[in-house]
Scaffold this motif. Sequence first.
Motif, mmCIF file in Angstrom:
data_model
loop_
_atom_site.group_PDB
_atom_site.id
_atom_site.type_symbol
_atom_site.label_atom_id
_atom_site.label_comp_id
_atom_site.label_asym_id
_atom_site.label_seq_id
_atom_site.Cartn_x
_atom_site.Cartn_y
_atom_site.Cartn_z
ATOM 1 N N GLN A 176 49.488 42.690 32.578
ATOM 2 C CA GLN A 176 48.870 41.590 34.406
ATOM 3 C C GLN A 176 48.047 42.483 35.231
ATOM 4 O O GLN A 176 48.336 43.682 35.466
ATOM 5 N N ASN A 177 46.189 41.624 35.099
ATOM 6 C CA ASN A 177 45.939 43.062 36.187
ATOM 7 C C ASN A 177 46.260 42.693 37.668
ATOM 8 O O ASN A 177 47.171 41.426 37.962
ATOM 9 N N SER A 178 45.337 42.951 38.662
ATOM 10 C CA SER A 178 45.374 42.930 40.259
ATOM 11 C C SER A 178 44.694 41.713 40.643
ATOM 12 O O SER A 178 45.721 41.161 41.616
ATOM 13 N N GLN A 179 44.258 40.505 39.477
ATOM 14 C CA GLN A 179 43.959 39.186 39.811
ATOM 15 C C GLN A 179 44.915 38.296 39.437
ATOM 16 O O GLN A 179 45.262 36.990 39.422
ATOM 17 N N GLY A 180 46.259 38.842 39.022
ATOM 18 C CA GLY A 180 47.077 37.655 38.521
ATOM 19 C C GLY A 180 47.278 37.546 36.952
ATOM 20 O O GLY A 180 47.932 36.683 36.636
ATOM 21 N N ARG A 181 45.374 37.379 36.817
ATOM 22 C CA ARG A 181 45.426 37.201 35.451
ATOM 23 C C ARG A 181 46.373 37.878 33.584
ATOM 24 O O ARG A 181 46.520 39.574 34.634
ATOM 25 N N HIS A 182 46.897 37.197 32.764
ATOM 26 C CA HIS A 182 47.846 38.024 31.884
ATOM 27 C C HIS A 182 47.822 38.027 30.929
ATOM 28 O O HIS A 182 46.225 36.621 30.301
#
Length: 201
Positions: free
Chosen positions: A92-98
């Motif tokens: 998962q990245n900092s934007q919440g996308r996984h």
Amino acid sequence: MSQERTLLVIPECNAFKIPPLQTSKGFTCSEWQGNHIWTGRMRIVSNGEQCIIRLEDTNTDRIFGQCFYNVDKEGDVTPVIDSSRFFVLKIQNSQGRHAFIGIGFEERATAFDFNVALEEHRNNVIEMRQPKKKLSDEPKKDYSLKEGQKIKISIGQSKKKKTRTKKTTGGGLFKLAPPPKSGNSVRTKKSGQQQESWVKF
């Protein structure tokens, strides 16, 4: 306040691009081992109930991807069904996308250490969630004497009396017999006074 703690560092970990899951049986690493995309260091850290699996560049420490492992959810870390050395991570990245990627280790012992680190975190979370007993919550013990109850106190041990042998007035070991009713006697005079000593023959 809890602090971040390192559970495990694996010097070399491989990452793979994986196709979407096709069957309900699970992931198979044989389908994507040719899609290698990254090699670097894996670091597993915990902070309270949070556990993060970080894929870091060995030289720059730059983070390639992070998996936030939650003991209450499934799908963050999934073993494949055809090998004990490969897993699927939900990164998962900092934007919440996984996204889902495959990871693998060269040695089975390394994969075992990976599982042990996750198990250690899971056990720590279970322990933290258990209610802690307070001393005030424990029932107080009653040490007072009940009616008719007595306390017996023993101080030391009683010493046995020793029997002593009485000595004669003369300092000897023989006891003078009483004067006989009949028999010979010896009379002695000393300092003008008459003294009689009776000695039985």
